[in-house]
Design a protein around this motif. Structure first.
Motif, PDB file in Angstrom:
ATOM      1  N   ASP A   1      -8.300  -9.559  19.539  1.00 34.91           N
ATOM      2  CA  ASP A   1      -8.890  -9.750  20.866  1.00 34.91           C
ATOM      3  C   ASP A   1      -9.138 -11.220  21.208  1.00 34.91           C
ATOM      4  OD1 ASP A   1     -11.225 -10.409  19.422  1.00 34.91           O
ATOM      5  OD2 ASP A   1     -11.822  -8.302  19.386  1.00 34.91           O
ATOM      6  N   ASP A   2      -8.907 -12.120  20.252  1.00 35.34           N
ATOM      7  CA  ASP A   2      -9.145 -13.549  20.519  1.00 35.34           C
ATOM      8  C   ASP A   2      -7.957 -14.244  21.191  1.00 35.34           C
ATOM      9  OD1 ASP A   2      -7.593 -13.217  18.242  1.00 35.34           O
ATOM     10  OD2 ASP A   2      -8.457 -14.908  17.164  1.00 35.34           O
ATOM     11  N   LYS A   3      -6.858 -13.534  21.351  1.00 36.48           N
ATOM     12  CA  LYS A   3      -5.632 -14.191  21.819  1.00 36.48           C
ATOM     13  C   LYS A   3      -5.690 -14.725  23.259  1.00 36.48           C
ATOM     14  CE  LYS A   3      -3.979 -13.954  17.819  1.00 36.48           C
ATOM     15  NZ  LYS A   3      -5.254 -13.499  17.247  1.00 36.48           N
ATOM     16  N   PRO A   4      -6.303 -14.027  24.227  1.00 36.36           N
ATOM     17  CA  PRO A   4      -6.346 -14.618  25.579  1.00 36.36           C
ATOM     18  C   PRO A   4      -6.960 -16.016  25.594  1.00 36.36           C
ATOM     19  CG  PRO A   4      -6.876 -12.301  25.710  1.00 36.36           C
ATOM     20  CD  PRO A   4      -6.794 -12.635  24.243  1.00 36.36           C
ATOM     21  N   LEU A   5      -8.072 -16.229  24.918  1.00 29.81           N
ATOM     22  CA  LEU A   5      -8.692 -17.561  24.936  1.00 29.81           C
ATOM     23  C   LEU A   5      -7.900 -18.576  24.105  1.00 29.81           C
ATOM     24  CD1 LEU A   5     -12.544 -16.945  24.838  1.00 29.81           C
ATOM     25  CD2 LEU A   5     -11.024 -17.228  26.798  1.00 29.81           C
TER      26      LEU A   5
ATOM     27  N   ASN B   1     -10.136  -4.031  14.417  1.00 24.82           N
ATOM     28  CA  ASN B   1     -11.457  -4.454  14.910  1.00 24.82           C
ATOM     29  C   ASN B   1     -11.357  -5.077  16.307  1.00 24.82           C
ATOM     30  OD1 ASN B   1     -10.194  -6.802  14.254  1.00 24.82           O
ATOM     31  ND2 ASN B   1     -11.726  -7.526  12.801  1.00 24.82           N
ATOM     32  N   PHE B   2     -10.303  -4.718  17.037  1.00 26.18           N
ATOM     33  CA  PHE B   2     -10.081  -5.239  18.392  1.00 26.18           C
ATOM     34  C   PHE B   2     -11.207  -4.765  19.306  1.00 26.18           C
ATOM     35  CE2 PHE B   2      -8.252  -5.602  22.579  1.00 26.18           C
ATOM     36  CZ  PHE B   2      -7.311  -6.606  22.499  1.00 26.18           C
ATOM     37  N   ASP B   3     -11.850  -5.718  19.983  1.00 27.68           N
ATOM     38  CA  ASP B   3     -12.964  -5.408  20.894  1.00 27.68           C
ATOM     39  C   ASP B   3     -12.418  -5.402  22.326  1.00 27.68           C
ATOM     40  OD1 ASP B   3     -15.165  -5.491  22.610  1.00 27.68           O
ATOM     41  OD2 ASP B   3     -16.372  -6.647  21.187  1.00 27.68           O
ATOM     42  N   LEU B   4     -12.198  -4.201  22.841  1.00 28.13           N
ATOM     43  CA  LEU B   4     -11.538  -4.028  24.134  1.00 28.13           C
ATOM     44  C   LEU B   4     -12.364  -4.649  25.264  1.00 28.13           C
ATOM     45  CD1 LEU B   4      -8.872  -2.706  24.855  1.00 28.13           C
ATOM     46  CD2 LEU B   4     -10.090  -0.560  25.234  1.00 28.13           C
ATOM     47  N   LYS B   5     -13.685  -4.480  25.173  1.00 28.68           N
ATOM     48  CA  LYS B   5     -14.570  -4.994  26.226  1.00 28.68           C
ATOM     49  C   LYS B   5     -14.497  -6.530  26.264  1.00 28.68           C
ATOM     50  CE  LYS B   5     -19.386  -4.546  27.749  1.00 28.68           C
ATOM     51  NZ  LYS B   5     -20.052  -5.746  27.175  1.00 28.68           N
ATOM     52  N   SER B   6     -14.572  -7.115  25.095  1.00 28.44           N
ATOM     53  CA  SER B   6     -14.517  -8.568  24.992  1.00 28.44           C
ATOM     54  C   SER B   6     -13.174  -9.104  25.499  1.00 28.44           C
ATOM     55  CB  SER B   6     -14.765  -8.959  23.531  1.00 28.44           C
ATOM     56  OG  SER B   6     -14.284 -10.232  23.268  1.00 28.44           O
ATOM     57  N   ALA B   7     -12.080  -8.456  25.144  1.00 26.84           N
ATOM     58  CA  ALA B   7     -10.749  -8.903  25.587  1.00 26.84           C
ATOM     59  C   ALA B   7     -10.638  -8.811  27.103  1.00 26.84           C
ATOM     60  CB  ALA B   7      -9.658  -8.067  24.921  1.00 26.84           C
TER      61      ALA B   7
ATOM     62  N   GLY C   1       3.216 -18.085  11.296  1.00 26.46           N
ATOM     63  CA  GLY C   1       3.369 -16.676  11.665  1.00 26.46           C
ATOM     64  C   GLY C   1       3.057 -16.488  13.136  1.00 26.46           C
ATOM     65  N   SER C   2       3.411 -15.317  13.656  1.00 27.39           N
ATOM     66  CA  SER C   2       3.155 -14.979  15.058  1.00 27.39           C
ATOM     67  C   SER C   2       1.663 -14.994  15.352  1.00 27.39           C
ATOM     68  CB  SER C   2       3.655 -13.557  15.362  1.00 27.39           C
ATOM     69  OG  SER C   2       5.027 -13.463  15.192  1.00 27.39           O
ATOM     70  N   PRO C   3       1.299 -15.113  16.636  1.00 25.21           N
ATOM     71  CA  PRO C   3      -0.094 -14.890  17.010  1.00 25.21           C
ATOM     72  C   PRO C   3      -0.513 -13.489  16.550  1.00 25.21           C
ATOM     73  CG  PRO C   3       1.170 -15.709  18.896  1.00 25.21           C
ATOM     74  CD  PRO C   3       2.158 -15.383  17.806  1.00 25.21           C
ATOM     75  N   GLY C   4      -1.635 -13.411  15.882  1.00 25.40           N
ATOM     76  CA  GLY C   4      -2.134 -12.089  15.510  1.00 25.40           C
ATOM     77  C   GLY C   4      -1.495 -11.477  14.281  1.00 25.40           C
TER      78      GLY C   4
ATOM     79  N   PHE D   1      -5.851 -24.319  21.933  1.00 22.67           N
ATOM     80  CA  PHE D   1      -7.178 -24.603  22.451  1.00 22.67           C
ATOM     81  C   PHE D   1      -8.186 -23.896  21.536  1.00 22.67           C
ATOM     82  CE2 PHE D   1      -4.239 -24.344  26.035  1.00 22.67           C
ATOM     83  CZ  PHE D   1      -4.418 -25.570  26.628  1.00 22.67           C
ATOM     84  N   THR D   2      -9.451 -24.146  21.748  1.00 24.10           N
ATOM     85  CA  THR D   2     -10.585 -23.515  21.047  1.00 24.10           C
ATOM     86  C   THR D   2     -10.704 -23.941  19.581  1.00 24.10           C
ATOM     87  OG1 THR D   2      -9.722 -21.427  20.070  1.00 24.10           O
ATOM     88  CG2 THR D   2     -10.205 -21.416  22.454  1.00 24.10           C
ATOM     89  N   ALA D   3     -11.898 -23.788  19.056  1.00 23.95           N
ATOM     90  CA  ALA D   3     -12.132 -24.068  17.634  1.00 23.95           C
ATOM     91  C   ALA D   3     -12.545 -22.784  16.928  1.00 23.95           C
ATOM     92  CB  ALA D   3     -13.198 -25.143  17.490  1.00 23.95           C
ATOM     93  N   LYS D   4     -12.118 -21.638  17.499  1.00 17.97           N
ATOM     94  CA  LYS D   4     -12.508 -20.339  16.964  1.00 17.97           C
ATOM     95  C   LYS D   4     -12.136 -20.194  15.486  1.00 17.97           C
ATOM     96  CE  LYS D   4     -12.185 -17.467  21.173  1.00 17.97           C
ATOM     97  NZ  LYS D   4     -13.031 -16.273  20.966  1.00 17.97           N
TER      98      LYS D   4
END
Lengths: 210, 210
Positions: free
Chosen positions: A139-143, A167-173, B31-34, B62-65
């Motif tokens: 779920d972190d991919k958009p950001l 553990n994908f958080d649909l709401k957060s995505a 590797g690929s995203p995700g 972007f980001t420092a996640k």
């Protein structure tokens, strides 16, 4: 880099003019390797191929594996091999379109190279971009990869059947997508269960009437 | 493009010389995203951080996640943001290494931008490349994205716990990998179940003794 993009934009504009004059709507389909673009395309063709005339351009680094899969759906398909190149550009599209009967096509779907970065930077003359993000990618991919989600009119949260095993958080995505791109259309799809495919195809069909 | 790669190779060679002189082994993790690179890294650090001194460079658009996640593992981590760029290059690595105490490090892990294409083209001065391919990406990926698998010393077939829920053909993927790169080391891993992680970490630890 600026010059490359400038030259690309000129050819993309010419493509767009040509597509518009011939009444062809063009979708640029993007996503990571393995997000499920080709399978989604197969399911989409099975639902829409008797309603509108569709052609497909398959972009890959090497091999014609995807084109072979699409050909089985009974639609015209052209394979572009970029020989290692990480995205399709407007000139590649212009070149292969010379061998398509555009007047006979309602919807041209261009499946771009599997890559969440570079394809978003290159206009190919499409009407709109679509991005496939599979649940298993996280779920972190958009950001983390914002440009492709800002550029796309629609996002397909694909492999939704695998949601319980991740553990994908649909709401957060969904919140992140809306923050990045408030008008983006979101579908939750699964090519295994068929979830969301009818809604997606209805939406896509509507877009060909614009 | 040739000039860009040529200039990059020169800096990569300087990086490699510097790393070697300081006794640092460098792994370029791609590797690929995700595909699960960061989670794999977290699990790897948990197993190895008390055995050898590890530092991490995190590459993201972007980001420092990711860097924040790795920091929690208690190792030194530097975040590089490429601001949209699709890969890390040797100059980026050279620049940030100035702020690392290389003499105190045994293993430097560089997590590249999530991308199965471009990172494989840019030498950063690493000792070896590793590629993570998640089961959910599909068994056709080695032949579709051959360069990264040819360039990598090791491939981690990750998220192996999801195998029963996909149509991934493990035998076929292994055959394709062996055809592309006969000496490639293959691990089947899952960060959810822990499968394969001990074997992977044992192998990685051995590599730091070279």
């Amino acid at each position: 880099m600026k010059n490359i993009l400038g030259a690309n934009d000129e050819i993309a504009a010419a493509n767009r003019k040509n597509f518009s004059a011939r009444g062809v709507v063009v979708m640029n389909l993007m996503g990571s390797p393995g997000s499920g673009k080709t399978t989604l395309l197969e399911k989409t063709l099975a639902r829409l191929a008797d309603k509108i005339k569709i052609a497909v351009i398959e972009g890959d680094l090497f091999t014609a594996k995807d084109a072979e899969r699409i050909k089985r759906a009974g639609v015209d398909v052209i394979q572009i091999n970029t020989a290692g190149g990480c995205h399709l550009d407007a000139a590649m599209i212009q070149k292969v379109c010379a061998s398509l009967d555009l007047d006979a096509i309602d919807l041209l779907i261009v499946e771009n190279v599997g890559n969440l970065v570079c394809p978003a930077e290159f206009d190919i003359g499409e009407n709109f971009k679509a991005v496939v993000l599979s649940i298993t990618e996280g779920d972190d991919k958009p950001l983390k990869y914002p440009l492709i989600f800002k550029e796309s009119a629609v996002v397909l949260l694909n492999k939704i059947d695998l949601l319980p095993f991740t553990n994908f958080d649909l709401k957060s995505a969904r919140e992140d997508l809306s923050t990045l791109h408030p008008t983006i259309k979101i579908f939750e799809t699964s090519c295994t269960t068929g979830a969301g495919l009818d809604e997606w195809c209805t939406w896509l069909l509507e877009r060909t009437k614009i």
